[in-house]
Design an enzyme around this catalytic site. Structure first.
Site, PDB file in Angstrom:
ATOM      1  N   GLY A  44       0.853  -1.181   0.000  1.00  0.00           N
ATOM      2  CA  GLY A  44       0.000   0.000   0.000  1.00  0.00           C
ATOM      3  C   GLY A  44       0.888   1.231   0.000  1.00  0.00           C
ATOM      4  N   ARG A  86      10.479  -1.859  -4.984  1.00  0.00           N
ATOM      5  CA  ARG A  86       9.231  -1.743  -5.745  1.00  0.00           C
ATOM      6  C   ARG A  86       9.278  -0.445  -6.549  1.00  0.00           C
ATOM      7  NH1 ARG A  86       3.727  -3.509  -3.367  1.00  0.00           N
ATOM      8  NH2 ARG A  86       3.565  -4.136  -5.550  1.00  0.00           N
ATOM      9  N   ASP A 232      -1.319   4.159  -6.288  1.00  0.00           N
ATOM     10  CA  ASP A 232       0.100   3.993  -5.983  1.00  0.00           C
ATOM     11  C   ASP A 232       0.949   5.106  -6.589  1.00  0.00           C
ATOM     12  OD1 ASP A 232       0.724   1.089  -4.691  1.00  0.00           O
ATOM     13  OD2 ASP A 232      -1.094   1.058  -5.895  1.00  0.00           O
TER      14      ASP A 232
END
Length: 339
Positions: A44, A86, A232
């Site tokens: 998240g 990420r 995101d």
């Protein structure tokens, strides 16, 4: 309980264990935190922002350092390492940069350690505050009796606490409105069924689970009043969110159902467009196995992007801690968020 917090060390809810088990794990060094990020034990965008900041504080404490210069070099390397985990969620980079910049102002080993942790704790508190503000603004868009469809998990598990998209639902319920939620399972890792359903049921909020392929029929039957999702990364022409969000936006637009995105200012990357964003690709095993059970041929070709871009033309409004932003976004986003 917060999804990520500092208690004599970095602790976080292991989201891979939910809903079967609520387990808090400790990350003792940057490598363990990076592994937790990669395997989605913490996920998240806002939660990753906090993880990035806490990661710098953790790096400053994971071993002894000869002097402040050695520590600062170590923190720079740790920052690069964490940022590589990420590539799509911009909040991770924001958290890392904030804590690193604060730490580098220190003139001693102890001061660097203190500044890094202080900034991480400050960021975590800010996340909760901005989610509350977002929730209040977003709740004004919901009517008593509304059914809200959401995708993936943009609740308190995806943030430090309260949530973005689900924070809007929570705030509306807190105001006394009766709100029901339809949660898409969100293949392939089922964040909707595992996480969104779990946390809404924990809060006593009415939730119905559907498969991702059922979005069309529930909208066709008039079972959905609004769609609210998180994000995101938001760039000048698109919202990047969990893979499948774009499809939901297209179906919602076809049925004239408002499609809202709830995200803090830190999620906006307004200098870039969709073509500039690297979309993370996840391991092929996520599609071949469900848990430990094989559900596809081992040698099948797999395409497994983690995110997709939803064109801003499909978005009715952006819900932020500074207010609700409507089109034209190229004018109103910089005006409201003061870019």
């Amino acid at each position: 309980m917060r999804s990520i917090f500092w208690d004599d060390g970095l602790k976080l809810i292991d989201q891979t264990k939910l809903p079967e088990k609520l387990e808090v794990i400790e990350c003792r060094n940057v490598e363990e935190l990076a592994d937790a990020i990669k395997k989605l034990a913490v996920r998240g965008a806002p939660a990753l922002e906090a993880a990035g900041a806490y990661g710098i504080a953790l790096a400053a404490r994971e071993r002894e350092f000869a002097d402040v210069d050695e520590l600062k070099e170590h923190l720079k390397k740790a920052a690069d390492f964490l940022a590589s985990t990420r590539p799509t969620a911009v909040n991770l980079f924001v958290g890392i940069e904030r804590a690193l910049n604060a730490a580098l102002k220190g003139e001693s080993v102890e001061e660097v350690k203190e500044l890094a942790l202080r900034e991480a704790e400050k960021l975590a508190e800010e996340d909760v505050e901005r989610n509350r503000k977002m929730g209040e603004y977003g709740a004004e868009l919901l009517e008593d009796g509304d059914v809200v469809l959401t995708y993936c998990n943009a609740g308190r598990l995806a943030t430090v606490d309260w949530g973005t998209a689900l924070g809007v639902v929570r705030s509306a319920v807190e105001q006394g409105k009766e709100i029901r939620v339809i949660a898409c399972e969100t293949r392939p890792l089922n964040q909707g069924s595992r996480l969104t359903c779990w946390e809404l049921m924990e809060d006593g909020i009415d939730v119905t689970l559907i498969t991702d392929s059922m979005v069309g029929i529930v909208m066709q039957k008039g079972m959905v009043d609004k769609v609210i999702v998180g994000a995101d990364r938001i760039v000048r022409d698109a919202v990047f969110n969990k893979i499948g969000t774009y499809t939901v936006s297209v179906v919602a637009k076809h049925h004239n159902i408002p499609f809202y995105v709830a995200a803090p200012k830190a999620t906006f990357d307004w200098e870039r467009t969709a073509k500039d964003v690297v979309i993370e690709e996840r391991p092929r095993e996520e599609l071949i196995f469900c848990g430990k059970r094989q559900i596809a041929p081992l040698n099948v070709k797999v395409y497994n992007p983690a995110f997709d871009p939803t064109p801003l033309e499909n978005v009715t409004a952006l819900i932020t801690e500074y207010g609700v932003i409507y089109p034209p976004y190229e004018v109103n986003v910089p005006k409201v968020l003061k870019f």
